[in-house]
Design an enzyme around this catalytic site. Structure first.
Site, PDB file in Angstrom:
ATOM      1  N   PHE A 152       0.853  -1.199   0.000  1.00  0.00           N
ATOM      2  CA  PHE A 152       0.000   0.000   0.000  1.00  0.00           C
ATOM      3  C   PHE A 152       0.887   1.246   0.000  1.00  0.00           C
ATOM      4  CE2 PHE A 152      -2.216   3.497   2.051  1.00  0.00           C
ATOM      5  CZ  PHE A 152      -3.395   3.534   1.330  1.00  0.00           C
ATOM      6  N   THR A 166       7.245  -3.112  -1.159  1.00  0.00           N
ATOM      7  CA  THR A 166       8.611  -3.600  -1.302  1.00  0.00           C
ATOM      8  C   THR A 166       9.504  -2.558  -1.954  1.00  0.00           C
ATOM      9  OG1 THR A 166       7.940  -5.918  -1.413  1.00  0.00           O
ATOM     10  CG2 THR A 166      10.039  -5.380  -2.437  1.00  0.00           C
ATOM     11  N   ASN A 186      -3.134  -8.052  -8.648  1.00  0.00           N
ATOM     12  CA  ASN A 186      -2.110  -7.083  -9.042  1.00  0.00           C
ATOM     13  C   ASN A 186      -0.924  -7.786  -9.672  1.00  0.00           C
ATOM     14  OD1 ASN A 186       0.654  -6.601  -7.485  1.00  0.00           O
ATOM     15  ND2 ASN A 186      -0.771  -7.520  -6.004  1.00  0.00           N
ATOM     16  N   PHE A 207       6.899  -4.690  -8.366  1.00  0.00           N
ATOM     17  CA  PHE A 207       7.845  -3.914  -7.548  1.00  0.00           C
ATOM     18  C   PHE A 207       8.141  -2.544  -8.157  1.00  0.00           C
ATOM     19  CE2 PHE A 207      10.180  -7.849  -5.533  1.00  0.00           C
ATOM     20  CZ  PHE A 207       9.070  -8.122  -4.767  1.00  0.00           C
ATOM     21  N   ASN A 232      11.248 -10.296   1.290  1.00  0.00           N
ATOM     22  CA  ASN A 232      10.091 -10.723   0.497  1.00  0.00           C
ATOM     23  C   ASN A 232      10.549 -11.579  -0.677  1.00  0.00           C
ATOM     24  OD1 ASN A 232       7.713 -11.018  -0.910  1.00  0.00           O
ATOM     25  ND2 ASN A 232       7.724  -8.933  -1.721  1.00  0.00           N
ATOM     26  N   SER A 262       6.668 -12.553  -3.976  1.00  0.00           N
ATOM     27  CA  SER A 262       5.866 -11.856  -4.988  1.00  0.00           C
ATOM     28  C   SER A 262       5.833 -12.695  -6.254  1.00  0.00           C
ATOM     29  CB  SER A 262       6.471 -10.493  -5.319  1.00  0.00           C
ATOM     30  OG  SER A 262       5.855 -10.012  -6.510  1.00  0.00           O
ATOM     31  N   ASN A 279       5.179 -11.522  -9.112  1.00  0.00           N
ATOM     32  CA  ASN A 279       5.290 -10.621 -10.261  1.00  0.00           C
ATOM     33  C   ASN A 279       6.713 -10.275 -10.684  1.00  0.00           C
ATOM     34  OD1 ASN A 279       2.417 -10.419 -10.459  1.00  0.00           O
ATOM     35  ND2 ASN A 279       2.488  -9.123  -8.641  1.00  0.00           N
ATOM     36  N   THR A 280       7.699 -10.865 -10.033  1.00  0.00           N
ATOM     37  CA  THR A 280       9.084 -10.768 -10.496  1.00  0.00           C
ATOM     38  C   THR A 280       9.473 -12.190 -10.880  1.00  0.00           C
ATOM     39  OG1 THR A 280       9.586  -8.870  -9.085  1.00  0.00           O
ATOM     40  CG2 THR A 280      11.461 -10.192  -9.826  1.00  0.00           C
ATOM     41  N   LYS A 304       8.853 -13.292   4.298  1.00  0.00           N
ATOM     42  CA  LYS A 304       7.461 -13.358   3.809  1.00  0.00           C
ATOM     43  C   LYS A 304       7.334 -14.416   2.722  1.00  0.00           C
ATOM     44  CE  LYS A 304       3.614 -10.521   2.213  1.00  0.00           C
ATOM     45  NZ  LYS A 304       3.145  -9.157   1.998  1.00  0.00           N
ATOM     46  N   ASN A 322       1.785 -14.014   1.138  1.00  0.00           N
ATOM     47  CA  ASN A 322       1.645 -13.062   0.041  1.00  0.00           C
ATOM     48  C   ASN A 322       0.394 -13.415  -0.789  1.00  0.00           C
ATOM     49  OD1 ASN A 322       2.414 -11.064  -1.951  1.00  0.00           O
ATOM     50  ND2 ASN A 322       4.522 -11.336  -1.252  1.00  0.00           N
TER      51      ASN A 322
END
Ligand SMILES: Cc1cc2nc3c(=O)[nH]c(=O)nc-3n(C[C@H](O)[C@H](O)[C@H](O)COP(=O)(O)O)c2cc1C
Length: 346
Positions: A64, A86, A111, A115, A170, A173, A175-176, A209, A238
């Site tokens: 956020f 992040t 989402n 990052f 982290n 995620s 998305n990487t 995480k 996550n």
């Protein structure tokens, strides 16, 4: 009726990322000269985890306030702690837009931000104002184009330790590309060994995480390697790459799913980590928490703290105080003197 329930139809007319930027801009106007944490301090909600004193166990999850712009106003809303990030060593743009979707019918979000952030140096300056004023954790990651991702985490630990009440590594995620492979036992051992070397003796506690999409046996491996390397707590979890039954038209968008449909998965993942750890390392429960019952269930299942993000999109910022009030009532009704007494009591 809350102010947010009146505003929500207007906010939801905006594209999700624009609405988020507008919210951050509005919150920045409110940040004023600082903040006054613990305005409604409730003694039974105060809890100690990893040597830190949390005024209440309900935190704002990472993502956020990626660039550490509004942690003060968020603490003022009643969060017991805020996790920024992040943050990666160097600034990066993230994925192409659109990359953030509301799944309104499902009270969920997808989402694939990737990052996007201004980098650690910019956040470092802003975070200097947070020292001693409420608990602000710093979530760190690796740049997408980094030739050595482990070195990025070590750099994050060195750069951000002086301004973080805790750091979060982290590795979950979606998305990487390839990032979550750092959860595999051998890679995790290499990563956490490097983190341990980069860490200062007097530095902040370090949390890890993880993803909710782990195979059988993986929680046991992760817990073992985390404890071996002195990790102080595990954040479960996550966003998920799985797609439970969803009704919204955005259901097939790529990325991580959060909010209500993540709730059963995240609760199960927490139970798996509790079973794997037997209470030897504190756990932080995240994923689909929308009300005091959800937060209470996570605490009973073994979470020492909880975090949320997506429910705030649907319920507005008043959600925090509704949850902390509800938790104080649950403690009293069920005869627990403190949150710590209730942890893992299911
Ligand atoms: C838009 C968005 C961006 C996020 N960005 C990050 C991030 O940068 N780092 C991270 O660790 N988690 C990130 N998350 C995951 C949340 O911290 C949280 O783990 C997840 O959303 C589940 O909680 P929720 O169901 O309460 O949202 C993000 C979530 C959302 C919705």
């Amino acid at each position: 009726m809350s102010v947010y329930s009146l505003l929500r139809p207007l906010v939801f007319k905006l594209d999700a990322e624009k609405a988020h930027r507008a919210t951050i801009a509005a919150l920045k106007l409110r940040s004023g000269t600082g903040f006054t944490p613990e305005p409604d301090w409730t003694p039974t909600l105060e809890t100690r985890v990893a040597g830190l004193r949390f005024p209440n166990p309900v935190g704002l999850a990472a993502g956020f306030d990626k660039d550490a712009e509004v942690f003060g106003p968020m603490l003022n809303l009643g969060f017991g702690f805020v996790e920024v990030g992040t943050l990666t060593p160097r600034s990066q743009a993230g994925n192409a837009k659109p990359r953030l979707f509301r799944l309104t019918e499902d009270r969920a979000v997808i989402n694939r931000m990737g990052f996007n952030n201004e980098g650690q140096a910019a956040a470092l300056e802003r975070l200097k104002g947070s020292i001693g004023n409420g608990i602000v954790g710093v979530n760190i990651g690796a740049n997408k184009d980094s030739p050595d991702r482990i070195a990025d985490y070590a750099e994050g630990v060195r750069t951000m330790s002086s301004v973080a009440d805790y750091l979060t590594i982290n590795i979950s995620s979606p998305n990487t590309p390839g990032l979550r492979q750092l959860q595999d036992e051998g890679a995790l051992r290499g990563l956490l060994g490097a983190v341990r070397e980069a860490r200062r003796v007097e530095g902040p506690p370090i949390f890890l995480k993880v993803a909710p999409d782990l195979g059988e046996g993986e929680p046991d491996q992760i817990v073992r390697v985390a404890i071996e390397n002195g990790i102080d707590a595990i954040i479960v979890a996550n966003t998920t790459v799985s797609r439970p039954d969803l009704r919204s038209g955005h259901a097939a968008e790529q990325g991580g799913l959060s909010g209500a449909p993540l709730k059963p998965l995240a609760l199960q993942a927490l139970r798996n980590f509790r079973a794997a750890s037997g209470g030897k390392i504190p756990l932080i429960g995240v994923g689909g928490i929308e009300n005091a019952d959800d937060a209470w269930a996570r605490i009973r299942a073994g979470a020492s703290l909880v975090q949320l993000y997506s429910a705030m999109v649907y319920e507005g910022p008043g959600i925090v105080r509704r949850i902390t009030k509800g938790l104080a009532q649950r403690l009293e009704q069920e005869g627990f003197a403190s949150i710590a007494d209730a942890v893992g009591s299911e």
